[in-house]
Design an enzyme around this catalytic site. Structure first.
Site, PDB file in Angstrom:
ATOM      1  N   GLU A 196      -0.286 -49.810  12.690  1.00  0.00           N
ATOM      2  CA  GLU A 196       1.061 -49.276  12.500  1.00  0.00           C
ATOM      3  C   GLU A 196       1.927 -49.609  13.710  1.00  0.00           C
ATOM      4  O   GLU A 196       1.419 -49.664  14.834  1.00  0.00           O
ATOM      5  CB  GLU A 196       0.997 -47.759  12.284  1.00  0.00           C
ATOM      6  CG  GLU A 196       0.251 -47.361  11.028  1.00  0.00           C
ATOM      7  CD  GLU A 196       0.263 -45.854  10.771  1.00  0.00           C
ATOM      8  OE1 GLU A 196       0.917 -45.120  11.553  1.00  0.00           O
ATOM      9  OE2 GLU A 196      -0.373 -45.416   9.798  1.00  0.00           O
ATOM     10  N   HIS A 203       4.208 -43.446   7.091  1.00  0.00           N
ATOM     11  CA  HIS A 203       3.570 -42.393   7.888  1.00  0.00           C
ATOM     12  C   HIS A 203       4.507 -41.199   8.069  1.00  0.00           C
ATOM     13  O   HIS A 203       4.931 -40.871   9.185  1.00  0.00           O
ATOM     14  CB  HIS A 203       3.118 -42.928   9.239  1.00  0.00           C
ATOM     15  CG  HIS A 203       2.006 -42.111   9.839  1.00  0.00           C
ATOM     16  ND1 HIS A 203       1.058 -42.623  10.693  1.00  0.00           N
ATOM     17  CD2 HIS A 203       1.667 -40.796   9.692  1.00  0.00           C
ATOM     18  CE1 HIS A 203       0.207 -41.684  11.052  1.00  0.00           C
ATOM     19  NE2 HIS A 203       0.567 -40.563  10.463  1.00  0.00           N
TER      20      HIS A 203
END
Length: 530
Positions: free
Chosen positions: A261, A279
């Site tokens: 990420e 997220h």
């Protein structure tokens, strides 16, 4: 009198400043701007951040007075915890601030996947009215498998119960009694994969859980299954999931987390049967406010010299100086106990003996308990405050006993657990040397050993016979694992024997399994204390 200085480096809720109170000088800066951050952090006592501010070795070197880094959230990817620890800077976060938000998002993803919400939304916004294309499935009377029944997994189970689903769960560290309280039936992972219509993942990311659901596991599921991961990226193998979705072996997926990420370019995003989010598990006003208030309270405690509930690296508080060196040992004994036990005990006894018991050693029980749950709790970190809660939720009786008598060692700490089967598992340790304070294990399940603690350990119990040590060395050598130290203890010649190893690197799971089979060990355990 000069007030301690607290630097707020990112936008936090007004409630955060209110929680700090009037006892501090509050400053603000743009923590994402390095040119602004580095001079601003130079003379502050504490810094409050979220995810945009990077507190790395450079920032810590510039912060000559810094005592606390407080992350208003769960993750600590933007904080160099090792560098902070070396510099004596306490790092705190808010590990429970987002559990409700994360649980609700998992349910949202599950529903969105079941009813094709995002796909139908996008289609309609493109001017298309295709009702039949987006026919979904009901949750009622379906089986939902919860992988990880920690605090977030339990909240998800409680919420899904209202949908009249059958709840099953895989979690080797949750007692059956706790699952029964939640209306959940505990099963093996393979059984969960075969039975579930929906699978939702709620595990911490550890070496053991990485890739837990991969190609082999995805061959077991129903083709109608929907898989939700709002926990940590990498627990579900993304390449294997992509292939299963593409080939129709999995009906749909809801993802909020990814192996790397930020993730803005994934093959998953090309699939119509995937609901993908960036997220957002903790991205609610409530979670952010809870996080801000929690870390503000931690800062107040830390700067007042009190025990900090959510310190992740440095034990603070009004603890006797003689007790402090033993706290890391207690945590490691707890982690080793969990690895040896392979589950959660019904009863855990923490026994402290020796001169140290003239002080209040309650914190040593907490440190041991913290270690017991460190590698199995879903939250990012287990603290001295929430460790007892983990024990309570799992119906673990915890007892501390002390005695000034310690015949062989100046001080001795033992973690002894009674399992549901009646089996008793124990590990004892001590600090050796007045100056070096070397951490050692001196007993395992009644076997006397003398092993200096290392980052990587392994233990095997087997029937004593010739050739075992050579076999162990050969298998580990073939796996590229160097043995730093080895000790063999036994109850009698030809009886039960135990090998304790320190190794230079983690032992691969297949090598551990091969070793256990080759020496016909009752059990084999590897422990990673990094």
């Amino acid at each position: 009198m000069t007030k301690p200085v607290v630097l707020i480096a990112e936008e936090l809720s007004p409630a955060t400043v209110e929680a700090l109170g009037p006892d501090f000088e509050i400053r603000q800066c743009d923590g994402a701007n390095r040119e602004e951050l580095l001079p601003a952090i130079a003379d502050v006592d504490a810094i409050l951040i979220r995810s945009a501010t990077k507190v790395d070795a450079e920032a810590l070197a510039a912060a000559k007075k810094l005592r606390v880094v407080a992350r208003a959230g769960v993750g600590l990817d933007n904080v160099d915890v090792a560098a902070a620890t070396k510099a004596g800077v306490m790092v705190v976060n808010a590990p429970t601030s987002n559990i409700t938000s994360a649980a609700e998002l998992a349910v949202a993803l599950l529903l969105a996947s079941a009813r094709h919400v995002s796909q139908a939304h996008a289609s309609l916004k493109q001017g298309q009215w295709k009702r039949s294309k987006f026919t979904g499935v009901e949750l009622a009377e379906k089986t939902v498998g919860v992988v990880g029944l920690g605090r977030i997994g339990a909240l998800v189970a409680q919420r899904l119960a209202a949908f009249e689903v059958e709840l099953i769960a895989y979690d080797p560290y949750v007692p059956a009694a706790r699952a029964t309280q939640l209306g959940v039936r505990l099963v093996s992972l393979d059984e969960l994969l075969r039975e579930s219509d929906f699978i939702t993942v709620h595990l911490p990311k550890t070496p053991e859980t990485a890739g837990l659901i991969g190609e082999e596991q995805l061959r077991l599921v129903k083709p109608s299954v929907h898989i939700i991961n709002a926990a940590r990226g990498g627990i579900v193998d993304e390449a294997a999931l992509y292939a299963a979705l593409k080939e129709g072996r999995v009906a749909g997926a809801g993802l909020d987390v990814y192996a790397k990420e930020p993730c803005t370019d994934s093959p998953m995003f090309e699939l119509d049967n995937v609901v993908a989010l960036p997220h957002l598990g903790a991205s609610t006003d409530e979670a952010q406010e809870k996080a801000g208030i929690a870390v503000a309270k931690s800062v107040r405690l830390a700067l007042a010299g009190e025990l900090v509930p959510d310190a992740v690296n440095v034990q603070g508080g009004t603890i006797a100086e003689d007790v402090k060196p033993g706290l890391p040992l207690c945590e490691k004994l707890g982690r080793i106990f969990t690895a040896l036990a392979g589950g959660v005990a019904d009863r855990l006894d923490v026994e402290v003996r020796g001169e140290i018991t003239k002080h209040d050693v309650k914190v040593m029980e907490l440190a041991t308990l913290k270690g017991v749950f460190t590698d199995i709790a879903e939250e990012a970190s287990v603290s001295y405050v929430n460790a007892p809660l983990f024990a309570q939720e799992r119906n673990v009786e915890v007892h501390l006993t002390t005695s000034p008598e310690s015949p062989r060692y100046r001080n001795l700490v033992t973690a002894r657990g009674t399992m549901a089967t009646g089996e008793v598992v124990s590990v004892s340790g001590t600090l050796s040397g007045a100056r070096r304070m070397v951490e050692k294990i001196v007993e395992i399940d009644g076997y006397e050993v003398d092993v200096e603690l290392a980052d990587h350990l392994a233990f095997f119990r087997y029937v004593d016979r010739p050739g075992v040590v050579g076999t162990v060395g050969r298998i580990l050598g073939e796996a590229g694992v160097n043995i730093a130290g080895m000790q063999v203890a036994r109850d009698a010649k030809g009886g039960q024997a135990l090998v304790a190893l320190t190794v230079d690197s983690a032992i691969p799971a297949d090598a551990l399994s091969e070793l256990q089979t080759a020496i016909e060990a009752d059990w084999a355990r590897a422990v990673d204390l990094t």
